[in-house]
Design a protein around this motif. Structure first.
Motif, PDB file in Angstrom:
ATOM      1  N   ASP A 189     -21.358 -39.435 -18.787  1.00 32.02           N
ATOM      2  CA  ASP A 189     -20.999 -40.608 -18.551  1.00 32.02           C
ATOM      3  C   ASP A 189     -20.704 -41.186 -19.945  1.00 32.02           C
ATOM      4  O   ASP A 189     -19.854 -41.772 -20.302  1.00 32.02           O
ATOM      5  N   ALA A 190     -21.538 -40.850 -20.982  1.00 30.56           N
ATOM      6  CA  ALA A 190     -21.290 -41.017 -22.704  1.00 30.56           C
ATOM      7  C   ALA A 190     -19.825 -40.944 -23.613  1.00 30.56           C
ATOM      8  O   ALA A 190     -19.318 -40.761 -23.916  1.00 30.56           O
ATOM      9  N   ALA A 191     -19.460 -39.399 -22.628  1.00 29.66           N
ATOM     10  CA  ALA A 191     -18.768 -39.085 -22.662  1.00 29.66           C
ATOM     11  C   ALA A 191     -17.403 -39.503 -22.061  1.00 29.66           C
ATOM     12  O   ALA A 191     -16.055 -39.100 -22.858  1.00 29.66           O
ATOM     13  N   PHE A 192     -17.142 -39.993 -21.481  1.00 28.38           N
ATOM     14  CA  PHE A 192     -16.126 -41.124 -21.411  1.00 28.38           C
ATOM     15  C   PHE A 192     -15.585 -42.315 -22.160  1.00 28.38           C
ATOM     16  O   PHE A 192     -15.986 -43.265 -22.317  1.00 28.38           O
ATOM     17  N   GLY A 193     -14.962 -41.071 -23.095  1.00 30.99           N
ATOM     18  CA  GLY A 193     -15.263 -42.963 -24.203  1.00 30.99           C
ATOM     19  C   GLY A 193     -13.250 -42.795 -24.837  1.00 30.99           C
ATOM     20  O   GLY A 193     -12.973 -41.974 -24.160  1.00 30.99           O
ATOM     21  N   GLY A 194     -12.441 -43.696 -25.333  1.00 29.91           N
ATOM     22  CA  GLY A 194     -11.274 -43.712 -26.236  1.00 29.91           C
ATOM     23  C   GLY A 194     -10.741 -42.671 -25.513  1.00 29.91           C
ATOM     24  O   GLY A 194     -10.202 -43.853 -24.017  1.00 29.91           O
ATOM     25  N   ASP A 195      -9.771 -42.283 -25.622  1.00 26.17           N
ATOM     26  CA  ASP A 195      -8.156 -41.847 -24.921  1.00 26.17           C
ATOM     27  C   ASP A 195      -8.888 -40.958 -23.765  1.00 26.17           C
ATOM     28  O   ASP A 195     -10.035 -39.976 -23.984  1.00 26.17           O
ATOM     29  N   PHE A 196      -8.201 -41.013 -22.392  1.00 25.23           N
ATOM     30  CA  PHE A 196      -8.721 -40.033 -21.145  1.00 25.23           C
ATOM     31  C   PHE A 196      -7.182 -39.877 -20.839  1.00 25.23           C
ATOM     32  O   PHE A 196      -6.092 -40.531 -20.525  1.00 25.23           O
ATOM     33  N   ALA A 197      -7.560 -38.370 -20.251  1.00 17.55           N
ATOM     34  CA  ALA A 197      -5.936 -37.840 -19.651  1.00 17.55           C
ATOM     35  C   ALA A 197      -5.920 -37.874 -18.656  1.00 17.55           C
ATOM     36  O   ALA A 197      -6.597 -38.420 -17.940  1.00 17.55           O
TER      37      ALA A 197
END
Lengths: 218, 209, 242
Positions: B201-209
């Protein structure tokens, strides 16, 4: 471990419904099926092994959702997990207690219901033997289902959906023993397979059940 | 036996609620956890008791040294007071039922079914369970709920007795039990930015494909 | 650079966004060619007539119904052992696809069975096994939906998937024991001498490739959706925390 068995047995006795409900349900199945199928005794004799096994299986299912749910609600499951007995053992003991108050009485009452369903004479011995060997597997597999659904709202319905497919092999071999026994055929192969399933699940499944409980308590 | 908690982070529902909690609780001492509702006292105590994994950090004392008591007493309504206690005594392999009954002032009620106890009496029975575990570290979550003043004083005596025999107590409570204990305010350990407990869940930051 | 890097959601999203259109296009191409070839440019079977042509849907669907479960088993193990979230979500994403393939296999089987055996349904071992497989899929999906916390759900369904796999094999064996059955033997296999003739075999291979690609694209698409929904949950939780 013994203390847990004694406690669970005592609870089942005092709650009253423990014994009675499953047996009453089993009796109802044996009464309702002839009412639905008709009084043709040759037909009843033919389907009796299957009906008795399906009835025993559903009666077992009836009390499963309370196996861990009661301990979960009053907090004793938390305390059991932190107690100095292995959870795998506690699960196996609770499944054993469930069998002693449901599977065993069902096995003992089954011959009486066999009479209601015109089970051929040669089938009675095999009915009792197959239920005695097979119903412990139903309790152990059911304990796994109960462990997966402990703490869920509306866990009871989900429990049936999860557990019934897992009951298929036990049901097939168990009913096959009675069918073959009633027809006077050799029963050794399905009986051995039934015993193998019971031994296998009793040895292995408590580990999966304990893992599921630990996951659910987190 | 010393309980040592090192840089512990605990999570509830996938969200880290407390982080960086460190303390040491030597034998014979007590530690009171304080903090507003929802800060994560229960979660912290469950983690220390080994009921849920730590999001980070470590608890030094093994779970087999800890006796845990929470809001639910784990009582069986159809068993008598003695039967309820005897079960746990058998599980923990001790023979302290009589002693525990006497300590928690339950001797008069010993043959009564737990269903017929008042809320406070049930609570006393639940706490008596701690005495039959024979374990040195007590981890208690709001132990005085539904106890009257006399019972609170009684339980305070029991806790003091436990500490005088070299036991230790980690306790979350708002009530003064009259025991000598340090206080740990949990406010400063509140996880700052609502950080997610899992790296995923922490990896969900910023831009996202 | 290792395979495990794709367990990072962002890496997975980047890669899958690029790969998905190609896999999907290849799947459509294979299915169109394979099905058209099978339906229009193969001769009728000398025994079964033109009904045999449903084989081009039935066999690949049945194969994928089982392969989907195997894939769920592998991804569940990867989740339990290495704690890669994408793996757990891929298992979750594959289940409804696998269930759909199972239902397609059952439905096309019924359509095929009616003219051949004179009945829509028979308690034949293969048919029964697929019905039981459908029940396993249902239970697995229901457990995912019943548990609120995503990691708890992933753990529980993984345990169920492993135990269920053992019981599915047991059931298959039990059902064979229980009834010998009407169903013809496997139509396609690599080691058997007796196999379907090449004229049927080549279009069937194209159809199977099409179904495999269809499965991969559906699972990729659904996994992307699951990751987005998980991200939404994570962002909302973050917002609640302030």
């Amino acid at each position: 471990m013994i203390a847990l068995l004694v406690r669970d047995m005592r609870l089942a006795m005092r709650a009253g419904g423990g014994f009675g409900l499953g047996l009453a349900f089993f009796l109802l199945v044996a009464v309702l099926v002839p009412l639905g199928v008709g009084p043709n005794s040759a037909l009843l004799a033919k389907i009796a092994p299957g009906i008795l096994w399906v009835g025993a299986l559903l009666a077992c299912l009836l009390s499963l959702d309370r196996l861990f749910a009661l301990d979960f609600e009053d907090g004793s499951l938390d305390l059991l997990v932190t107690a100095p007995i292995p959870l795998e053992g506690a699960v196996a003991i609770k499944a054993l207690a469930h069998w002693l108050v449901t599977g065993l009485p069902l096995t003992l009452i089954a011959p009486v219901l066999g009479v209601l369903l015109n089970l051929p004479e040669a089938g009675y011995f095999w009915l009792v033997v197959s239920l005695a060997l097979g119903t412990p597997a139903l309790s152990v597999i059911g304990a796994f289902g109960a462990a997966l659904t402990v703490g869920l709202k509306r866990g009871g319905l989900l429990l049936s959906l999860l557990v019934l497919p897992l009951y298929v092999p036990t049901l097939i071999f168990g009913a096959e023993v009675v069918k073959r026994g009633a027809d006077g055929m050799a029963t050794a192969t399905p009986l051995a397979l039934l015993a193998a399933i019971t031994a296998g699940v009793a040895a292995l499944l408590p580990f999966a059940s304990a893992a599921a409980i630990r996951i659910n308590l987190r | 036996m010393e309980l040592r908690v090192d840089q512990l982070a605990v999570a509830r529902g996938g969200v880290t609620v407390l982080e960086g909690v460190s303390f040491a609780l030597p034998a014979g001492r007590g530690l009171v956890l304080r903090g507003p509702n929802g800060i994560g006292k229960t979660t912290l105590l469950r983690t220390v008791a080994g009921l849920q994994p730590a999001a980070a950090g470590a608890v030094s004392a093994g779970a087999e040294a800890i006796a845990y008591a929470a809001h639910a007493d784990g009582l069986k309504a159809t068993l008598t007071v003695t039967e309820n206690l005897a079960f746990w005594a058998a599980v923990y392999g001790t023979a302290a039922v009589e002693y525990a009954l006497a300590q928690m002032n339950l001797l008069d009620l010993r043959d009564r079914q737990a269903a017929n106890l008042s809320a406070g009496q049930k609570r006393r029975l639940g706490l008596a369970r701690l005495l039959v575990t024979g374990r040195p570290i007590w981890v208690l979550d709001e132990p005085t709920v539904s106890l009257d003043t006399a019972s609170v004083a009684l339980f305070g005596d029991v806790v003091r007795g436990h500490m005088s025999r070299g036991g230790s107590v980690l306790i979350a409570t708002h009530i003064d039990l009259g025991i000598e204990a340090e206080v740990l305010e949990l406010g400063p350990y509140r996880a700052r930015d609502g950080s997610q407990s899992s790296a995923f869940d922490a990896a969900f930051g910023g831009d996202f494909a | 650079m290792s395979l495990w890097e794709y367990a990072n959601p962002q890496k997975f999203m980047q890669l899958s966004r690029w790969v998905l259109p190609f896999v999907a296009a290849a799947s459509v191409l294979c299915l169109v060619i394979g099905l058209a070839w099978g339906f229009f440019w193969t001769p009728d079977d000398y025994k079964q007539g033109s009904t045999v042509k449903i084989f081009y849907l039935h066999v690949p669907a049945a194969m994928m119904a089982i392969n989907a479960w195997v894939m769920m088993l592998v991804t569940s193990l990867v989740w339990l052992i290495r704690r890669h979230h994408v793996s757990a979500l891929a298992a979750k994403a594959a289940a409804p696809v696998g269930l759909t393939f199972t239902l397609i296999a059952l439905a096309t089987g019924a359509l095929w069975g009616q003219p051949m055996w004179g009945t829509w349904w028979a308690w034949d071992p293969r048919l029964t096994s697929f019905l039981i497989l459908a029940l396993f899929y249902l239970g697995y999906i229901a457990l995912w939906q019943a548990v609120d916390d995503p990691d708890t759900a992933a753990d529980l369904t993984s345990v169920l998937c492993i135990v269920g796999s053992v019981f599915a094999l047991l059931s298959r064996y039990a059902v064979n024991f229980w009834n010998q059955g009407l169903h013809q033997g496997a139509s396609l296999s690599l080691d058997k001498k007796e196999n379907v003739a090449d004229v049927f075999w080549y279009p069937a291979l194209v159809c199977i490739a099409g179904f495999v690609l269809l499965f991969i694209s559906l699972v990729l698409l659904r996994t992307r959706t699951e990751i987005r929904s998980r991200r939404l949950g994570a962002l909302l939780a973050r917002e609640r925390m302030g």
